[in-house]
Write a protein that holds these residues in place. Structure first.
Motif, PDB file in Angstrom:
ATOM      1  N   THR A 190       0.808  -1.227   0.000  1.00 16.91           N
ATOM      2  CA  THR A 190       0.000   0.000   0.000  1.00 16.91           C
ATOM      3  C   THR A 190       0.835   1.269   0.000  1.00 16.91           C
ATOM      4  OG1 THR A 190      -0.091   0.102   2.422  1.00 16.91           O
ATOM      5  CG2 THR A 190      -1.782  -1.212   1.312  1.00 16.91           C
ATOM      6  N   ASP A 216      -3.408   3.925   7.808  1.00 16.97           N
ATOM      7  CA  ASP A 216      -4.082   2.948   6.947  1.00 16.97           C
ATOM      8  C   ASP A 216      -5.574   3.262   6.945  1.00 16.97           C
ATOM      9  OD1 ASP A 216      -4.698   0.692   5.435  1.00 16.97           O
ATOM     10  OD2 ASP A 216      -4.745  -0.626   7.191  1.00 16.97           O
ATOM     11  N   ASN A 219      -7.870   0.696   5.597  1.00 15.29           N
ATOM     12  CA  ASN A 219      -7.762  -0.604   6.259  1.00 15.29           C
ATOM     13  C   ASN A 219      -7.364  -1.717   5.282  1.00 15.29           C
ATOM     14  OD1 ASN A 219      -7.859  -2.142   8.627  1.00 15.29           O
ATOM     15  ND2 ASN A 219      -9.939  -2.859   8.192  1.00 15.29           N
ATOM     16  N   LYS A 220      -6.366  -1.417   4.473  1.00 15.60           N
ATOM     17  CA  LYS A 220      -5.896  -2.390   3.482  1.00 15.60           C
ATOM     18  C   LYS A 220      -4.707  -3.217   3.971  1.00 15.60           C
ATOM     19  CE  LYS A 220      -7.413   0.190  -0.612  1.00 15.60           C
ATOM     20  NZ  LYS A 220      -6.965   0.817  -1.878  1.00 15.60           N
ATOM     21  N   VAL A 221      -4.029  -2.723   4.984  1.00 17.55           N
ATOM     22  CA  VAL A 221      -2.838  -3.432   5.478  1.00 17.55           C
ATOM     23  C   VAL A 221      -3.281  -4.657   6.284  1.00 17.55           C
ATOM     24  CG1 VAL A 221      -0.784  -3.277   6.915  1.00 17.55           C
ATOM     25  CG2 VAL A 221      -1.504  -1.311   5.530  1.00 17.55           C
ATOM     26  N   LYS A 222      -2.710  -5.798   5.928  1.00 15.89           N
ATOM     27  CA  LYS A 222      -3.067  -7.059   6.573  1.00 15.89           C
ATOM     28  C   LYS A 222      -1.836  -7.725   7.188  1.00 15.89           C
ATOM     29  CE  LYS A 222      -7.239  -6.571   4.925  1.00 15.89           C
ATOM     30  NZ  LYS A 222      -8.350  -6.157   5.839  1.00 15.89           N
ATOM     31  N   GLU A 223      -2.092  -8.624   8.097  1.00 11.02           N
ATOM     32  CA  GLU A 223      -1.009  -9.412   8.654  1.00 11.02           C
ATOM     33  C   GLU A 223      -0.333 -10.216   7.547  1.00 11.02           C
ATOM     34  OE1 GLU A 223      -2.410 -11.832  11.817  1.00 11.02           O
ATOM     35  OE2 GLU A 223      -3.021 -10.151  13.089  1.00 11.02           O
ATOM     36  N   ASP A 225       1.791  -8.774   5.393  1.00 15.73           N
ATOM     37  CA  ASP A 225       2.283  -7.841   4.372  1.00 15.73           C
ATOM     38  C   ASP A 225       3.750  -7.510   4.634  1.00 15.73           C
ATOM     39  OD1 ASP A 225      -0.137  -7.803   3.122  1.00 15.73           O
ATOM     40  OD2 ASP A 225      -0.771  -5.847   3.899  1.00 15.73           O
ATOM     41  N   GLU A 247       1.189  -8.224  13.737  1.00 13.90           N
ATOM     42  CA  GLU A 247      -0.054  -7.813  14.410  1.00 13.90           C
ATOM     43  C   GLU A 247      -0.277  -6.335  14.145  1.00 13.90           C
ATOM     44  OE1 GLU A 247      -2.035  -7.816  18.897  1.00 13.90           O
ATOM     45  OE2 GLU A 247       0.135  -7.936  18.642  1.00 13.90           O
ATOM     46  N   LYS A 248      -1.527  -5.957  13.990  1.00 17.59           N
ATOM     47  CA  LYS A 248      -1.875  -4.557  13.738  1.00 17.59           C
ATOM     48  C   LYS A 248      -3.155  -4.223  14.494  1.00 17.59           C
ATOM     49  CE  LYS A 248      -4.075  -1.784  10.287  1.00 17.59           C
ATOM     50  NZ  LYS A 248      -5.145  -2.014   9.351  1.00 17.59           N
ATOM     51  N   SER A 257      -2.383   3.389  13.174  1.00 16.34           N
ATOM     52  CA  SER A 257      -2.327   2.024  13.710  1.00 16.34           C
ATOM     53  C   SER A 257      -0.914   1.729  14.191  1.00 16.34           C
ATOM     54  CB  SER A 257      -2.728   1.001  12.637  1.00 16.34           C
ATOM     55  OG  SER A 257      -4.037   1.230  12.176  1.00 16.34           O
TER      56      SER A 257
END
Length: 284
Positions: A190, A216, A219-223, A225, A247-248, A257
């Motif tokens: 992202t 973010d 809310n596109k960032v995922k565990e 990445d 973890e986020k 975040s």
């Protein structure tokens, strides 16, 4: 009986008599073929047991001597085998060490290919700080090898840290898990920026490092990445892999975040590193 009336025969007389008696018996045995009732009985009851006893004693002594020799032989063979085993174990250990070193060097070669956009030079770690982990350490190359302050250091599959001071033939490095370390980074998918802060206590307990200030909004960032060094970093060249989101969670301000990252470098085991021999322009 009165002592004065006793007959005292000197000992040498007794011995002489017994000797003569034995000589007479020997001559008689030779002359008669050792036949005769009295002599035969005497031989059966006296000489035969003596001969058997002497034979048994001789056999026992011979057996003891043979056993002692065999024991010494076995001890010598055991000592020789022990030396041989030690030599083989030493050779095996050296072979394993060379194999491990070869694998590490092959890993560095592959890493240099992965970051072939940068010029690199290999260096060996010759000292480290008081921690068991490589928060700060010293490499065996310095200004004489073209090493400069703020040059980036990589190993395994990504970023280790940067050079903090340089001598003629050595340089000191601070890793990104050190308490005084801060790295501007971004999520590769992202391009959202964040700040990674070092923390040796957390790294030792969990193997993770912390990040904060991630914007973010979608809310596109995922565990999972990937996280790399950012273009806006003042010292670190862009695009160097740091680790992956572990973890986020949203901050209380609902705008940013924070969380943790699993670094790609094993900071508990480092032997050789690559130094990128160019500086970020803003870091000059």
């Amino acid at each position: 009986m009165d002592k004065k009336n006793r007959i005292n025969i000197p000992g040498y007389i007794v011995l002489l008599f017994l000797g003569l008696f034995c000589i007479v018996i020997l001559f008689y045995s030779f002359a008669t073929g050792f036949s005769g009732g009295f002599l035969t009985v005497a031989a059966d009851y006296v000489f035969a047991p003596m001969q058997e006893g002497l034979s048994n004693a001789g056999s026992g002594i011979s057996h003891a001597v043979d056993t002692h020799r065999e024991k010494e032989k076995l001890l010598a063979e055991n000592e020789s085998l022990t030396r041989r085993v030690n030599e083989l174990e030493s050779k095996l250990t050296n072979t394993q060490l060379k194999q491990n070193e070869l694998e590490r060097l092959e890993g560095l070669l592959q890493l240099s290919k992965d970051y072939d956009q940068y010029k690199t030079t290999g260096a060996r770690i010759i000292a480290k700080g008081t921690s068991n982990w490589f928060t700060t350490f010293t490499i065996d190359k310095g200004s004489a090898d073209g090493i400069k302050k703020d040059m980036n250091v990589i190993a395994d599959n990504g970023l280790v840290g940067c050079v903090t001071s340089v001598g003629k033939h050595y340089a000191n490095v601070r890793s990104i898990i050190d308490d005084d370390s801060n790295v501007s980074a971004s999520v590769s998918t992202t391009e959202d920026d964040m700040i990674i802060t070092g923390g040796i206590e957390q790294a030792q307990k969990t193997g993770l490092i912390s990040f904060s200030g991630l914007r973010d909004t979608d809310n596109k960032v995922k565990e999972g990445d990937a996280v790399v060094t950012s273009n806006i970093s003042s010292k670190y060249l862009p695009g160097i892999l740091i680790g992956y989101i572990a973890e986020k969670k949203d901050d209380t301000n609902a705008l940013t975040s924070s969380g943790t990252i699993t670094p790609v470098v094993d900071f508990s085991h480092l032997s050789e590193v690559l130094v990128i021999t160019e500086l970020k322009e803003s870091g000059n």
